[in-house]
Design a protein around this motif. Sequence first.
Motif, mmCIF file in Angstrom:
data_model
loop_
_atom_site.group_PDB
_atom_site.id
_atom_site.type_symbol
_atom_site.label_atom_id
_atom_site.label_comp_id
_atom_site.label_asym_id
_atom_site.label_seq_id
_atom_site.Cartn_x
_atom_site.Cartn_y
_atom_site.Cartn_z
ATOM 1 N N ARG A 1 0.852 -1.191 0.000
ATOM 2 C CA ARG A 1 0.000 0.000 0.000
ATOM 3 C C ARG A 1 0.886 1.238 0.000
ATOM 4 O O ARG A 1 2.057 1.172 0.365
ATOM 5 C CB ARG A 1 -0.945 -0.003 1.204
ATOM 6 C CG ARG A 1 -0.273 0.220 2.536
ATOM 7 C CD ARG A 1 -1.311 0.370 3.665
ATOM 8 N NE ARG A 1 -1.736 -0.919 4.180
ATOM 9 C CZ ARG A 1 -3.002 -1.271 4.351
ATOM 10 N NH1 ARG A 1 -3.965 -0.432 3.999
ATOM 11 N NH2 ARG A 1 -3.318 -2.444 4.859
ATOM 12 N N CYS B 1 -5.837 -6.856 -10.749
ATOM 13 C CA CYS B 1 -5.609 -6.066 -9.544
ATOM 14 C C CYS B 1 -6.572 -6.515 -8.452
ATOM 15 O O CYS B 1 -7.796 -6.532 -8.672
ATOM 16 C CB CYS B 1 -5.815 -4.583 -9.853
ATOM 17 S SG CYS B 1 -5.554 -3.482 -8.446
ATOM 18 N N GLU B 2 -6.038 -6.903 -7.302
ATOM 19 C CA GLU B 2 -6.880 -7.286 -6.170
ATOM 20 C C GLU B 2 -6.743 -6.234 -5.081
ATOM 21 O O GLU B 2 -5.635 -5.908 -4.653
ATOM 22 C CB GLU B 2 -6.513 -8.663 -5.628
ATOM 23 C CG GLU B 2 -7.460 -9.124 -4.522
ATOM 24 C CD GLU B 2 -7.344 -10.597 -4.188
ATOM 25 O OE1 GLU B 2 -8.073 -11.043 -3.277
ATOM 26 O OE2 GLU B 2 -6.536 -11.292 -4.830
ATOM 27 N N VAL B 3 -7.890 -5.696 -4.660
ATOM 28 C CA VAL B 3 -7.924 -4.648 -3.647
ATOM 29 C C VAL B 3 -9.082 -4.920 -2.695
ATOM 30 O O VAL B 3 -10.230 -5.080 -3.135
ATOM 31 C CB VAL B 3 -8.111 -3.247 -4.267
ATOM 32 C CG1 VAL B 3 -8.082 -2.168 -3.190
ATOM 33 C CG2 VAL B 3 -7.063 -2.966 -5.318
ATOM 34 N N ASP B 4 -8.783 -5.006 -1.410
ATOM 35 C CA ASP B 4 -9.830 -5.114 -0.394
ATOM 36 C C ASP B 4 -10.881 -6.177 -0.741
ATOM 37 O O ASP B 4 -12.089 -5.916 -0.690
ATOM 38 C CB ASP B 4 -10.523 -3.756 -0.194
ATOM 39 C CG ASP B 4 -9.592 -2.727 0.411
ATOM 40 O OD1 ASP B 4 -8.633 -3.115 1.095
ATOM 41 O OD2 ASP B 4 -9.821 -1.518 0.177
ATOM 42 N N ILE C 1 -6.684 3.047 -7.972
ATOM 43 C CA ILE C 1 -6.463 2.458 -6.656
ATOM 44 C C ILE C 1 -6.319 3.604 -5.660
ATOM 45 O O ILE C 1 -5.346 4.363 -5.718
ATOM 46 C CB ILE C 1 -5.189 1.589 -6.639
ATOM 47 C CG1 ILE C 1 -5.252 0.521 -7.737
ATOM 48 C CG2 ILE C 1 -4.997 0.940 -5.276
ATOM 49 C CD1 ILE C 1 -3.941 -0.206 -7.956
ATOM 50 N N HIS D 1 -3.208 -3.617 -1.851
ATOM 51 C CA HIS D 1 -3.490 -4.162 -3.177
ATOM 52 C C HIS D 1 -2.309 -4.952 -3.717
ATOM 53 O O HIS D 1 -1.178 -4.838 -3.240
ATOM 54 C CB HIS D 1 -3.845 -3.031 -4.147
ATOM 55 C CG HIS D 1 -2.729 -2.041 -4.347
ATOM 56 N ND1 HIS D 1 -2.449 -1.034 -3.450
ATOM 57 C CD2 HIS D 1 -1.804 -1.905 -5.341
ATOM 58 C CE1 HIS D 1 -1.427 -0.322 -3.882
ATOM 59 N NE2 HIS D 1 -0.999 -0.837 -5.030
ATOM 60 N N CYS E 1 -11.683 1.329 -5.191
ATOM 61 C CA CYS E 1 -11.019 0.891 -6.415
ATOM 62 C C CYS E 1 -12.050 0.672 -7.517
ATOM 63 O O CYS E 1 -13.171 0.226 -7.259
ATOM 64 C CB CYS E 1 -10.252 -0.401 -6.130
ATOM 65 S SG CYS E 1 -9.319 -1.030 -7.549
#
Length: 230
Positions: free
Chosen positions: A2, A18-21, A35, A41, A68
């Motif tokens: 982050r 992209c993987e976020v939360d 983002i 992420h 995101c």
Amino acid sequence: HRHRKGQVLLVQRGALTCEVDGGLWIVPPRSAVWIPGDALHSVKASGTLEGYNAFVAPEVAAQLPVACCAIAVTPLLRELLIRCAHLPVLYEENDANRRIVAVLLDELSQAQVEDLHLPMPSDSRLRSIAEAMMAAPADRATLDAWAKRAGLSARTLARAILRETGMSFGRWRQQLGVVLAVKWLAGGASIQQVAGDLGYESVPSFVTMFRKVLGTSPGRYMAERHSGRH
């Protein structure tokens, strides 16, 4: 990882995952992912990646999304990102540069959000099911079969998936197919390959599903993505 600043990644060629939360976004050519600052992420590339990257300080990101999202990139937004990417890291804040950056931020705040998002459950049992489905998307097992594998009743699994993702089991699996298809097509796979890898018995049935979700056929979708590339 982050970082304090928000980040926008424009893809010109290839694709980003992209993987976020707890959510997964696929970013094909002529799209970008936003983002927000301080969001935990991870980003992975598929195929040969070409694109542009910019960081936005939180004090000037107030009008940008708080979550995101994948966004459609207009020709103007693309050219602004390219122009700003060529500025030095510590660029001079003269009138010309300030105007360009201001217009870029305006375009980012008004960009159309694209439906390339796959919500990911946080419950460990559901997460295991989701990861198994992502690893073997051609496995067309029923809701009952997946529930049995996880030691759950079908009703419990259906309710839990809806609660954690906002989607029914069938809709979530359909969205998984769409984001994987976009990722693979952007990486150079043929429509026939993608249909087979997703477990469809025929190409037309896959094309019908794709068009239902994204409003156009896979071939036209990718052709439009590459038509404006530098």
